[in-house]
Motif scaffolding. Sequence first.
Motif, PDB file in Angstrom:
ATOM      1  N   UNK A  10       0.841  -1.195   0.000  1.00 39.21           N
ATOM      2  CA  UNK A  10       0.000   0.000   0.000  1.00 39.21           C
ATOM      3  C   UNK A  10       0.877   1.246   0.000  1.00 39.21           C
ATOM      4  N   UNK A  11       0.665   2.119  -0.978  1.00 37.07           N
ATOM      5  CA  UNK A  11       1.387   3.386  -1.051  1.00 37.07           C
ATOM      6  C   UNK A  11       0.385   4.516  -1.252  1.00 37.07           C
ATOM      7  N   UNK A  52       5.636  14.312  -1.815  1.00 39.47           N
ATOM      8  CA  UNK A  52       4.239  14.024  -1.519  1.00 39.47           C
ATOM      9  C   UNK A  52       3.941  12.545  -1.375  1.00 39.47           C
ATOM     10  N   UNK A  53       4.979  11.735  -1.263  1.00 38.44           N
ATOM     11  CA  UNK A  53       4.798  10.282  -1.185  1.00 38.44           C
ATOM     12  C   UNK A  53       5.081   9.755   0.213  1.00 38.44           C
ATOM     13  N   UNK A  54       4.393   8.726   0.543  1.00 35.67           N
ATOM     14  CA  UNK A  54       4.651   7.976   1.770  1.00 35.67           C
ATOM     15  C   UNK A  54       4.687   6.525   1.294  1.00 35.67           C
ATOM     16  N   UNK A 103      -1.630  -1.761  -3.985  1.00 38.85           N
ATOM     17  CA  UNK A 103      -2.622  -0.690  -3.988  1.00 38.85           C
ATOM     18  C   UNK A 103      -1.925   0.655  -3.837  1.00 38.85           C
ATOM     19  N   UNK A 104      -2.365   1.612  -4.635  1.00 40.86           N
ATOM     20  CA  UNK A 104      -1.860   2.976  -4.548  1.00 40.86           C
ATOM     21  C   UNK A 104      -3.072   3.882  -4.331  1.00 40.86           C
ATOM     22  N   UNK A 117      -8.678   8.022  -5.904  1.00 40.75           N
ATOM     23  CA  UNK A 117      -9.007   6.873  -6.735  1.00 40.75           C
ATOM     24  C   UNK A 117      -8.085   5.739  -6.353  1.00 40.75           C
ATOM     25  N   UNK A 118      -8.400   4.554  -6.801  1.00 41.75           N
ATOM     26  CA  UNK A 118      -7.535   3.403  -6.535  1.00 41.75           C
ATOM     27  C   UNK A 118      -6.573   3.244  -7.699  1.00 41.75           C
TER      28      UNK A 118
END
Length: 120
Positions: A10-11, A52-54, A103-104, A117-118
Amino acid sequence: MSSTLPNSPLTTYVLNTGDGVPGARMALSLHRLDSLLVIWNLVTVGTTDEDGRCPGLITTKAFTPGMYKMRFETGQYWESLGQNSFYPYVEIVFTITNPNERFHLPLLLSRFSYSTYRGS
């Protein structure tokens, strides 16, 4: 708990669409619903990086079928930029049926709206 677990299924990514820049340094948390007790259990916390990413919030082993909630602390984010916003936080609730997939979960955000959105 770490926000940079390797090989996370998951990201997320936050985009400040009002300014056209990544949503950097936004606090967020991931929760899983205990369906027997009907309470949300904290899985992990993180903060988006300068892009902006985790990138990783949960290990593959801990990522099991169920209902999850990702909470983004949007009010704090906007305050850190010296701006106000309509939404103090954004919670996105989603169901995982096949934890073997990746999943993002992007968050597209302005001070007065958001969408998601997925991704994969």
